[in-house]
Design a protein around this motif. Structure first.
Motif, short mmCIF file in Angstrom:
data_model
loop_
_atom_site.label_atom_id
_atom_site.label_comp_id
_atom_site.label_asym_id
_atom_site.label_seq_id
_atom_site.Cartn_x
_atom_site.Cartn_y
_atom_site.Cartn_z
N ALA A 283 62.39 -10.98 -67.76
CA ALA A 283 61.48 -11.55 -68.75
C ALA A 283 61.49 -13.06 -68.62
CB ALA A 283 61.87 -11.14 -70.17
N HIS A 284 60.30 -13.66 -68.56
CA HIS A 284 60.15 -15.12 -68.54
C HIS A 284 60.97 -15.77 -67.42
CE1 HIS A 284 58.24 -14.36 -72.35
NE2 HIS A 284 59.37 -13.91 -72.87
N GLY A 285 61.01 -15.12 -66.27
CA GLY A 285 61.69 -15.70 -65.12
C GLY A 285 63.19 -15.53 -65.12
N SER A 286 63.75 -14.87 -66.12
CA SER A 286 65.20 -14.67 -66.20
C SER A 286 65.53 -13.18 -66.12
CB SER A 286 65.77 -15.24 -67.50
OG SER A 286 65.69 -16.64 -67.53
N ARG A 287 66.72 -12.91 -65.66
CA ARG A 287 67.24 -11.55 -65.64
C ARG A 287 68.14 -11.37 -66.85
NH1 ARG A 287 70.29 -10.18 -60.31
NH2 ARG A 287 68.13 -10.18 -59.56
N PHE A 288 67.89 -10.30 -67.60
CA PHE A 288 68.69 -10.00 -68.79
C PHE A 288 69.42 -8.68 -68.59
CE2 PHE A 288 65.44 -12.83 -70.30
CZ PHE A 288 66.04 -13.56 -71.32
N ARG A 289 70.66 -8.66 -68.99
CA ARG A 289 71.41 -7.40 -69.05
C ARG A 289 71.64 -7.11 -70.53
NH1 ARG A 289 74.24 -8.71 -65.48
NH2 ARG A 289 73.26 -7.57 -63.78
N TYR A 290 71.37 -5.89 -70.95
CA TYR A 290 71.40 -5.56 -72.37
C TYR A 290 72.00 -4.18 -72.59
CZ TYR A 290 67.38 -2.91 -70.86
OH TYR A 290 66.58 -2.04 -70.17
N SER A 291 72.45 -3.95 -73.80
CA SER A 291 72.92 -2.63 -74.23
C SER A 291 72.27 -2.34 -75.57
CB SER A 291 74.44 -2.60 -74.35
OG SER A 291 74.85 -3.31 -75.51
N ASP A 292 72.67 -1.23 -76.20
CA ASP A 292 72.14 -0.92 -77.51
C ASP A 292 72.59 -1.93 -78.56
OD1 ASP A 292 74.69 0.22 -76.94
OD2 ASP A 292 74.59 1.40 -78.76
N GLN A 293 73.52 -2.80 -78.19
CA GLN A 293 73.99 -3.85 -79.11
C GLN A 293 73.21 -5.15 -78.93
OE1 GLN A 293 76.36 -3.06 -81.48
NE2 GLN A 293 75.98 -1.02 -80.61
N GLY A 294 72.32 -5.23 -77.94
CA GLY A 294 71.56 -6.44 -77.71
C GLY A 294 71.82 -7.03 -76.34
N ILE A 295 71.46 -8.30 -76.18
CA ILE A 295 71.61 -8.97 -74.89
C ILE A 295 73.09 -9.25 -74.59
CG2 ILE A 295 71.08 -11.05 -73.57
CD1 ILE A 295 68.48 -11.24 -75.16
N ILE A 296 73.50 -8.87 -73.40
CA ILE A 296 74.87 -9.12 -72.95
C ILE A 296 74.93 -10.40 -72.14
CG2 ILE A 296 76.76 -8.25 -71.50
CD1 ILE A 296 75.70 -5.43 -72.05
N ALA A 301 67.38 -18.37 -62.22
CA ALA A 301 67.15 -18.13 -60.79
C ALA A 301 68.42 -18.27 -59.97
CB ALA A 301 66.08 -19.08 -60.27
N LYS A 302 69.24 -19.28 -60.26
CA LYS A 302 70.47 -19.48 -59.49
C LYS A 302 71.47 -18.36 -59.78
CE LYS A 302 69.97 -24.51 -59.18
NZ LYS A 302 70.54 -25.83 -59.57
N GLY A 303 71.61 -18.02 -61.05
CA GLY A 303 72.52 -16.93 -61.40
C GLY A 303 72.09 -15.62 -60.79
N GLN A 304 70.78 -15.36 -60.77
CA GLN A 304 70.27 -14.14 -60.15
C GLN A 304 70.58 -14.11 -58.65
OE1 GLN A 304 66.13 -13.21 -61.21
NE2 GLN A 304 66.37 -14.58 -62.96
N ALA A 305 70.38 -15.25 -57.99
CA ALA A 305 70.61 -15.32 -56.55
C ALA A 305 72.07 -15.01 -56.22
CB ALA A 305 70.22 -16.69 -56.03
N LEU A 306 73.00 -15.58 -57.00
CA LEU A 306 74.42 -15.34 -56.73
C LEU A 306 74.79 -13.89 -57.02
CD1 LEU A 306 76.10 -18.58 -58.15
CD2 LEU A 306 75.64 -17.99 -55.76
N GLU A 307 74.25 -13.34 -58.09
CA GLU A 307 74.55 -11.94 -58.40
C GLU A 307 74.01 -11.02 -57.31
OE1 GLU A 307 74.67 -9.85 -62.46
OE2 GLU A 307 72.65 -9.43 -61.71
N ASP A 308 72.82 -11.33 -56.78
CA ASP A 308 72.26 -10.52 -55.70
C ASP A 308 73.17 -10.53 -54.47
OD1 ASP A 308 70.13 -9.94 -57.31
OD2 ASP A 308 68.73 -11.30 -56.32
N LEU A 309 73.70 -11.72 -54.14
CA LEU A 309 74.62 -11.80 -53.00
C LEU A 309 75.88 -11.01 -53.27
CD1 LEU A 309 74.51 -15.54 -51.81
CD2 LEU A 309 73.44 -13.55 -50.74
N MET A 310 76.44 -11.15 -54.47
CA MET A 310 77.67 -10.45 -54.79
C MET A 310 77.48 -8.93 -54.73
SD MET A 310 79.24 -8.60 -57.44
CE MET A 310 78.45 -9.07 -58.98
#
Length: 385
Positions: A283-296, A301-310
């Motif tokens: 959403a809005h250019g950011s990656r969000f991870r969420y659960s039934d409790q809300g956004i985790i 863009a930089k955080g997404q790139a590093l997570e993709d590599l990992m």
């Protein structure tokens, strides 16, 4: 009881549904599950809420692009054939089952009955993951598993008779386990004919019965060196018997890699439904991870790139040089990190890819933390929301 609505991402590629119930909690378990009686009305209420949520999300178009479905837990087979039929019927009405290429349900040996298998077959489940952990009774007792080796073999016979894609979990470092007993469990699994095996070390999580038993010296588990020996021996055995090692803990016969799990490792958007289930959307250019409790967690863009590599480095194929080059454009120390990992013999360059070495595989957490810490001063991670 309610489940938080996720972002209206029209591109969810994988669907995960969580069943948080078991006949008993195992001594090592820290998953969001609870032990309840089979006739507890809480299960009926929960399944009803899941069915309603599935219908709501389908109307919003969130299931339109889903290619894989995974129902995990907990113990999905524990809820029994009638409740499972209600849940799978709700999925079937949306059309998502007809459009998917892999539909997995987790099962434990003690609750994988003929009736449960029949319901799975009716609703086109094409992959079953059985939580055996071991085929040695003393080891199963130490883990407080609710089944014995005979039940595990019987359950796998049923699964293999009904499905041509059966996965199995095997654990290393169990109290009383020896190298011979580990190989005996693997030999049983291979002899039965399973197509996919996950091998992972027993981990001690804070607050579990296992942590308390170790603290009181009631149990002694394998140390890091012993765990490494177990993992290396398991790998050598499975490679010898025709399995491909394609992810840190995963081995498959050719053509039987888990499509659903690879969606996680390839950072495809996935929808999580149920208590404690996690999803990932954009959403809005950011990656969000969420659960039934809300956004985790929120990643730019930089955080997404590093997570993709990992996540890509979890796969034994590794990540291509051009993917590292792209991140290098955002974070100039990216290649420096990978070259340092190469000097430490944790990764190697091969065929245009950076891949884990055996040493890097055994020390995976160190590799992943180094990758995620690239350019710490410019890290894209945001505070929890």
């Amino acid at each position: 009881m309610s489940f938080a609505a996720p972002f209206s991402d029209p591109n969810y590629r994988a669907l995960y549904i969580h069943i948080p119930f078991c006949v008993k909690r195992c001594i090592y378990c820290d998953f969001p599950t609870e032990a309840v009686a089979y006739n507890d009305p809480l299960i009926d209420e929960y399944v009803g809420q899941l069915a309603q949520t599935i219908g709501t999300y389908a109307l919003r178009g969130l299931l339109d692009e889903v290619e894989t479905i995974y129902i995990g837990g907990g113990t999905p087979s524990f809820i029994g054939p009638a409740r499972l039929a209600k849940l799978l019927g709700a999925l079937d009405e949306t059309g998502v089952i007809a459009n998917n290429k892999e539909f997995t349900i987790e099962a434990n040996p003690e609750s994988l009955t003929d009736q449960v298998v029949a319901v799975m077959g009716k609703y086109h489940v094409n992959r079953v993951s059985v939580g055996a952990q071991s085929f040695i009774d003393d080891e199963l007792k130490a883990l407080s598993r609710p089944h014995d080796s005979g039940m595990a073999i019987s359950a796998l016979d049923k699964a293999l008779a009904a499905f041509n894609n059966v996965s199995l979990d095997i654990m290393c470092g169990i109290p009383h386990q020896t190298m011979d007993s580990l190989i005996e469990s693997l030999d049983t699994a291979v002899g039965l004919g399973v197509q996919h095996i996950s091998v992972y070390p027993l981990s001690v999580e804070e607050g579990t019965g296992l942590a308390e038993a170790i603290s009181s010296q009631a149990f002694v588990i394998a140390d890091d060196d012993q765990q490494a020996d177990f993992m290396l021996s398991a790998k050598a055995y499975l490679l010898k018997h025709g399995f491909e090692h394609y992810e840190i803990a995963s081995y498959a016969r050719r053509g039987y890699r888990s499509a659903h799990n690879q969606a996680y490792w390839k950072s495809l958007p996935y929808l999580g439904i149920g208590k404690g289930a996690v999803g990932m959307g954009l959403a809005h250019g950011s990656r969000f991870r969420y659960s039934d409790q809300g956004i985790i967690e929120q990643l730019d863009a930089k955080g997404q790139a590093l997570e993709d590599l990992m996540l890509g480095m979890r796969l034994m194929d590794g990540v291509p040089f051009d993917a590292i080059d792209q991140v290098q454009g955002l974070l100039p120390s990216t290649w420096e990190c990978f070259l340092e990992l190469e000097e430490l013999q944790l990764v190697r360059r091969s065929g245009g890819y950076c891949q884990l070495t055996d040493r890097g595989w055994l020390l995976g957490n160190e590799v992943f933390m180094r990758i995620l810490s690239i350019g710490d001063d410019e890290d894209g991670r945001q505070p929890d929301g």
